[in-house]
Design a protein around this motif. Structure first.
Motif, mmCIF file in Angstrom:
data_model
loop_
_atom_site.group_PDB
_atom_site.id
_atom_site.type_symbol
_atom_site.label_atom_id
_atom_site.label_comp_id
_atom_site.label_asym_id
_atom_site.label_seq_id
_atom_site.Cartn_x
_atom_site.Cartn_y
_atom_site.Cartn_z
ATOM 1 N N ILE A 1 11.070 63.582 73.220
ATOM 2 C CA ILE A 1 12.006 63.054 72.225
ATOM 3 C C ILE A 1 11.308 62.023 71.344
ATOM 4 C CG2 ILE A 1 14.126 61.719 71.912
ATOM 5 C CD1 ILE A 1 15.158 63.022 74.522
ATOM 6 N N ILE A 2 10.558 61.117 71.958
ATOM 7 C CA ILE A 2 9.807 60.118 71.187
ATOM 8 C C ILE A 2 8.844 60.795 70.225
ATOM 9 C CG2 ILE A 2 8.013 58.335 71.370
ATOM 10 C CD1 ILE A 2 9.350 57.437 73.998
ATOM 11 N N LYS A 3 8.107 61.757 70.732
ATOM 12 C CA LYS A 3 7.095 62.438 69.906
ATOM 13 C C LYS A 3 7.759 63.190 68.751
ATOM 14 C CE LYS A 3 2.878 64.228 69.213
ATOM 15 N NZ LYS A 3 2.345 65.269 70.107
ATOM 16 N N GLY A 4 8.877 63.835 69.005
ATOM 17 C CA GLY A 4 9.556 64.590 67.956
ATOM 18 C C GLY A 4 10.061 63.689 66.834
ATOM 19 N N ILE A 5 10.596 62.522 67.203
ATOM 20 C CA ILE A 5 11.055 61.567 66.194
ATOM 21 C C ILE A 5 9.874 61.135 65.319
ATOM 22 C CG2 ILE A 5 12.052 59.277 65.810
ATOM 23 C CD1 ILE A 5 13.519 59.693 68.542
ATOM 24 N N CYS A 6 8.740 60.870 65.954
ATOM 25 C CA CYS A 6 7.539 60.475 65.211
ATOM 26 C C CYS A 6 7.090 61.586 64.263
ATOM 27 C CB CYS A 6 6.410 60.134 66.179
ATOM 28 S SG CYS A 6 6.688 58.644 67.158
ATOM 29 N N GLU A 7 7.172 62.829 64.728
ATOM 30 C CA GLU A 7 6.764 63.968 63.886
ATOM 31 C C GLU A 7 7.658 64.057 62.649
ATOM 32 O OE1 GLU A 7 4.204 65.869 64.217
ATOM 33 O OE2 GLU A 7 3.670 66.124 66.335
ATOM 34 N N GLY A 8 8.959 63.885 62.851
ATOM 35 C CA GLY A 8 9.885 63.954 61.725
ATOM 36 C C GLY A 8 9.642 62.839 60.723
ATOM 37 N N LEU A 9 9.468 61.609 61.215
ATOM 38 C CA LEU A 9 9.205 60.473 60.325
ATOM 39 C C LEU A 9 7.883 60.634 59.593
ATOM 40 C CD1 LEU A 9 10.293 57.306 62.346
ATOM 41 C CD2 LEU A 9 11.394 58.266 60.326
ATOM 42 N N ASN A 10 6.877 61.121 60.294
ATOM 43 C CA ASN A 10 5.574 61.306 59.667
ATOM 44 C C ASN A 10 5.661 62.299 58.513
ATOM 45 O OD1 ASN A 10 2.676 60.805 59.596
ATOM 46 N ND2 ASN A 10 2.449 62.908 60.318
ATOM 47 N N PHE A 11 6.446 63.357 58.697
ATOM 48 C CA PHE A 11 6.639 64.340 57.623
ATOM 49 C C PHE A 11 7.280 63.670 56.405
ATOM 50 C CE2 PHE A 11 9.137 67.480 55.346
ATOM 51 C CZ PHE A 11 8.222 68.499 55.143
ATOM 52 N N LEU A 12 8.304 62.843 56.639
ATOM 53 C CA LEU A 12 8.979 62.159 55.538
ATOM 54 C C LEU A 12 8.024 61.229 54.789
ATOM 55 C CD1 LEU A 12 12.352 61.158 57.243
ATOM 56 C CD2 LEU A 12 12.009 62.992 55.583
ATOM 57 N N HIS A 13 7.223 60.473 55.547
ATOM 58 C CA HIS A 13 6.319 59.514 54.931
ATOM 59 C C HIS A 13 5.170 60.194 54.198
ATOM 60 C CE1 HIS A 13 7.511 55.653 57.345
ATOM 61 N NE2 HIS A 13 8.552 56.333 56.908
ATOM 62 N N ARG A 14 4.873 61.438 54.564
ATOM 63 C CA ARG A 14 3.779 62.160 53.901
ATOM 64 C C ARG A 14 4.254 62.984 52.715
ATOM 65 N NH1 ARG A 14 -0.952 63.623 57.747
ATOM 66 N NH2 ARG A 14 -1.257 65.171 56.129
ATOM 67 N N CYS A 15 5.573 63.018 52.481
ATOM 68 C CA CYS A 15 6.077 63.709 51.292
ATOM 69 C C CYS A 15 5.514 63.031 50.045
ATOM 70 C CB CYS A 15 7.610 63.659 51.247
ATOM 71 S SG CYS A 15 8.436 64.746 52.421
ATOM 72 N N GLU A 16 5.493 63.758 48.949
ATOM 73 C CA GLU A 16 5.003 63.191 47.693
ATOM 74 C C GLU A 16 6.083 63.281 46.623
ATOM 75 O OE1 GLU A 16 2.938 60.964 45.549
ATOM 76 O OE2 GLU A 16 2.055 61.542 47.484
ATOM 77 N N PRO A 17 6.719 62.171 46.238
ATOM 78 C CA PRO A 17 6.515 60.822 46.782
ATOM 79 C C PRO A 17 7.154 60.667 48.158
ATOM 80 C CG PRO A 17 8.262 60.801 45.145
ATOM 81 C CD PRO A 17 7.695 62.183 45.125
ATOM 82 N N PRO A 18 6.765 59.637 48.926
ATOM 83 C CA PRO A 18 7.266 59.456 50.290
ATOM 84 C C PRO A 18 8.772 59.203 50.333
ATOM 85 C CG PRO A 18 5.374 58.029 49.841
ATOM 86 C CD PRO A 18 5.806 58.589 48.537
ATOM 87 N N ILE A 19 9.378 59.592 51.455
ATOM 88 C CA ILE A 19 10.790 59.300 51.711
ATOM 89 C C ILE A 19 10.865 58.332 52.885
ATOM 90 C CG2 ILE A 19 13.023 60.247 52.423
ATOM 91 C CD1 ILE A 19 12.176 62.911 51.183
ATOM 92 N N PHE A 20 11.520 57.205 52.678
ATOM 93 C CA PHE A 20 11.741 56.246 53.751
ATOM 94 C C PHE A 20 13.184 56.381 54.216
ATOM 95 C CE2 PHE A 20 8.559 53.262 51.434
ATOM 96 C CZ PHE A 20 7.524 54.129 51.758
ATOM 97 N N HIS A 21 13.394 56.528 55.518
ATOM 98 C CA HIS A 21 14.734 56.760 56.046
ATOM 99 C C HIS A 21 15.607 55.518 55.927
ATOM 100 C CE1 HIS A 21 17.975 57.467 58.946
ATOM 101 N NE2 HIS A 21 17.732 58.759 58.786
ATOM 102 N N LEU A 22 15.113 54.379 56.432
ATOM 103 C CA LEU A 22 15.749 53.062 56.298
ATOM 104 C C LEU A 22 17.037 52.880 57.104
ATOM 105 C CD1 LEU A 22 15.177 52.369 52.481
ATOM 106 C CD2 LEU A 22 13.706 51.813 54.423
#
Length: 315
Positions: free
Chosen positions: A136-157
């Motif tokens: 579960i921890i790893k999956g959350i990190c994977e999802g956030l990493n995808f968002l932050h690597r978008c161009e431009p980045p997406i921050f969930h907040l």
């Protein structure tokens, strides 16, 4: 917004029995969620609170729709469609009949059987094995990493257990993008609107309204601790000696559980220690000392070298 994603309001009304109480599966500060059947599949229909003035909540709605239409990832909830319609409804006011305009903002998502993480964590029977909590921890990190690597980045907040959904196999999916932002240029902004859940906000956001990718990192650290402890056991504002005691207690609890259930007690205990240390780094008061999500993932990946995948363990 793309035309093929639009779903007529009357169809969403029909599949939720008119947004009935019997169909409702969740309630929140910004709207309610209903379960329905759309084109042969179970869906979750999110109805933002209905108002009579255009502009109220529009930005939150546009944030969520616009950002979710941009992303597709196994650890991010899938948006199936949306509806934005204004209706005229007959109402009575001071004994007279009149027409009142109502704005309906609706989102249709994939339905996830595992519910939200905040509902599951308090259960004694929830994810007793470390491997599931780690997944579960790893999956959350994977999802956030995808968002932050978008161009431009997406921050969930607004990352918190209530905004993390689980599917039937316990795979986590980051959800609720109403407060998310697309950040370009310097990747840092300042806002006067402090919105979200304060318990998961970094100090620089609460005090000065600073927004950067490190906001999500701070929230991630708290979520990681909560996944490991089953509750929000660490606020990020206790003295260092208490931090040491806290981490030792978490590690000791997991070592005992791992020793009783795992084929790889030393490796998994090391993984727990790494997750605790990483979470604490994520919650550094100085945002410059926090790692990026990519660095968190790299640290977690290194702990997996000597632990076979869950599928291999089953075989």
């Amino acid at each position: 917004m793309t035309a093929e994603k639009r779903i007529p309001l009357h169809e969403l009304r029909e599949i939720t029995n008119g947004f009935s109480v019997d169909s409702r599966i969740g309630q929140g500060g910004y709207g309610d969620v209903y379960k329905g059947l759309y084109k042969g599949r179970d869906v979750a229909v999110k109805l933002l609170h209905v108002d009579t003035i255009q502009g109220i909540d529009d930005q939150q709605y546009l944030n969520e729709v616009g950002n979710l239409l941009r992303v597709k990832h196994p650890n991010i909830v899938q948006l199936l469609g949306y509806s934005y319609e204004t209706t005229s409804e007959l109402v009575e006011h001071k004994g007279k009949q009149g027409l009142s305009k109502h704005i309906y903002r609706v989102l249709c998502f994939e339905y996830l059987q595992g519910e939200s993480l905040d509902k599951r964590l308090p259960e004694e029977s929830f994810a007793p094995d470390w491997s599931i909590r780690y997944m579960i921890i790893k999956g959350i990190c994977e999802g956030l990493n995808f968002l932050h690597r978008c161009e431009p980045p997406i921050f969930h907040l607004d990352l918190k257990p209530a905004n993390i959904l689980l599917d039937s196999s316990m795979m986590p999916k980051v959800a609720d993008f109403g407060l998310s932002r697309v950040i370009s240029q310097s990747h840092t902004q300042v806002t006067k609107q402090i919105k979200g859940t304060q318990a998961y906000m970094p100090p620089e956001f609460i005090k000065d309204g600073y927004i950067s990718r490190k906001n999500d990192v701070f929230s991630l650290g708290l979520v990681m601790i909560e996944i490991m402890t089953g509750s929000l056991g660490y606020s990020g504002h206790i003295e260092m000696d208490e931090v040491v005691q806290f981490t030792q207690k978490v590690l000791s609890n997991w070592k005992n559980r791992i020793k009783a259930t795992s084929e790889y007690p030393l490796e998994e205990s090391h993984q727990v220690q790494t997750c605790i240390d990483t979470a604490m780094r994520c919650m550094e008061l100085d945002r410059n000392n926090r790692p990026t999500i990519a660095e968190v993932l790299d640290t977690l990946n290194k702990t997996e070298t000597h632990i076979p995948k869950r599928q291999e363990q089953k075989d």
